[in-house]
Design a protein around this motif. Structure first.
Motif, PDB file in Angstrom:
ATOM      1  N   ARG A  29       0.863  -1.050  -0.270  1.00  0.00           N
ATOM      2  CA  ARG A  29       0.071  -0.068   0.113  1.00  0.00           C
ATOM      3  C   ARG A  29       0.902   1.254  -0.196  1.00  0.00           C
ATOM      4  O   ARG A  29       1.524   1.422   0.870  1.00  0.00           O
ATOM      5  CB  ARG A  29      -0.907   0.106   1.155  1.00  0.00           C
ATOM      6  N   ARG A  55      -8.614   5.169   5.171  1.00  0.00           N
ATOM      7  CA  ARG A  55      -6.767   5.284   4.867  1.00  0.00           C
ATOM      8  C   ARG A  55      -6.682   6.960   5.090  1.00  0.00           C
ATOM      9  O   ARG A  55      -7.332   7.671   4.735  1.00  0.00           O
ATOM     10  CB  ARG A  55      -6.627   4.974   3.646  1.00  0.00           C
ATOM     11  N   PRO A  59      -4.295   6.227  -2.426  1.00  0.00           N
ATOM     12  CA  PRO A  59      -3.343   5.344  -2.897  1.00  0.00           C
ATOM     13  C   PRO A  59      -2.981   6.064  -4.299  1.00  0.00           C
ATOM     14  O   PRO A  59      -3.364   6.627  -4.933  1.00  0.00           O
ATOM     15  CB  PRO A  59      -4.529   4.438  -3.322  1.00  0.00           C
ATOM     16  N   HIS A  68       4.996   2.409  -8.328  1.00  0.00           N
ATOM     17  CA  HIS A  68       3.449   3.144  -8.016  1.00  0.00           C
ATOM     18  C   HIS A  68       3.794   4.498  -8.803  1.00  0.00           C
ATOM     19  O   HIS A  68       4.984   5.222  -8.610  1.00  0.00           O
ATOM     20  CB  HIS A  68       3.420   3.460  -6.563  1.00  0.00           C
ATOM     21  N   ASP A  92       2.676  -2.269   4.415  1.00  0.00           N
ATOM     22  CA  ASP A  92       2.475  -3.690   3.983  1.00  0.00           C
ATOM     23  C   ASP A  92       1.602  -4.357   4.965  1.00  0.00           C
ATOM     24  O   ASP A  92       1.831  -4.757   6.160  1.00  0.00           O
ATOM     25  CB  ASP A  92       3.691  -4.507   3.684  1.00  0.00           C
TER      26      ASP A  92
END
Length: 292
Positions: A29, A55, A59, A68, A92
């Motif tokens: 993540r 969150r 993301p 990413h 993670d």
């Protein structure tokens, strides 16, 4: 016929395994931190209905390969704020790697467009972050690895986000590092210990374990809100665009996780002598002490 791009790269993040030096290639993540927004709550509960609102970060785009992307959206105003930066968090949920948080200065969209208009593109490598991730409690070690599992305790219990070093007792040579998680747990993988044949019985190797932690106790994290709130944010300098950065500019002690976060210091309790069995992972039941 001409086509107009819908986005340009603001930041690329490529996570590396600190043991192998290779791209992690596993689902992590990775996101850009954002202020916590109030969300719709379940009746009597504390968590938002929308999983993304649970969150503390937005993301980044990913194809699941350990790479990413944070993109500039060209459908919005092209002028970015001066000195814009992003706090990137890497987590993670399967605990194979210990999380990290890094503040990264961004090349704004205005700067990218200005460079293109002048005929000099900002290299992709100038917009690349390559942090090393250290083994977590669920990291899969290869057969025959030498290591140490342990937990770091301060006066009031487990110390989150500790840093650990192992040095040979005989000559002080560094043979391993580790990052601790929010529970104080760490997995240290030892490198060459002077043992040539692990298939034969070898005496244990004496190493000194040193613990590093914050000078003041971090704020306790609320797992329901943000379990990484107490994790130090590491400051990353901006990568220049001229000359185009080489590997050495992207592979620094900070990126490797070897530099201590700001405010960290070595425990005044001193190092602890441990005898590691070559080719095996020792689980030390006695907590390693930390005193600021």
């Amino acid at each position: 016929m001409t086509t107009a791009p819908l986005h340009r790269l603001a930041l690329g993040v490529e996570t590396l395994d600190a043991v192998t030096g290779r791209v992690t290639g596993t689902a992590l993540r990775v996101g850009r931190e954002r202020p916590r927004r109030p969300g719709r709550q379940r009746s009597g509960g504390r968590r938002p209905l929308d999983p993304l609102l649970q969150r503390a970060d937005a993301p980044l785009e990913s194809n699941g390969s350990g790479r990413h992307l944070l993109l500039h959206d060209l459908r919005r105003a092209s002028a970015g704020p001066a000195g814009e930066s992003a706090v990137v968090r890497i987590d993670d949920p399967w605990r194979r790697y210990v999380p990290r948080r890094l503040t990264v200065p961004l090349w704004t969209l205005a700067e990218v467009e200005a460079a293109e208009a002048a005929g000099r593109h900002i290299p992709v490598r100038s917009r690349l972050l390559r942090p090393w991730l250290w083994p977590g409690s669920a990291y899969l070690l290869p057969s025959g690895a030498t290591g140490l599992r342990g937990v770091v305790h301060a006066a009031d219990g487990a110390l989150p986000w500790a840093r650990v070093e192992a040095r040979l007792d005989a000559n002080g040579a560094l043979v391993g590092r580790a990052h601790g998680d929010e529970r104080g747990e760490f997995l240290l993988v030892a490198t060459y210990l002077g043992v040539r044949d692990l298939n034969t019985a070898s005496p244990r190797i004496a190493v000194r374990i040193s613990v590093f932690g914050p000078g003041s106790a971090p704020e306790p994290a609320d797992p329901e809100q943000d379990p990484l709130a107490g994790l130090s944010v590491e400051q990353v300098p901006r990568t220049p665009d001229r000359p185009p950065p080489l590997d050495a500019a992207l592979d620094t002690p900070l990126m490797r996780g070897e530099s201590l976060p700001q405010g960290y210091r070595q425990s005044t309790a001193g190092s602890v002598l441990v005898r590691l069995p070559p080719g095996r992972v020792l689980s030390e039941p006695v907590p390693f002490p930390f005193s600021p």
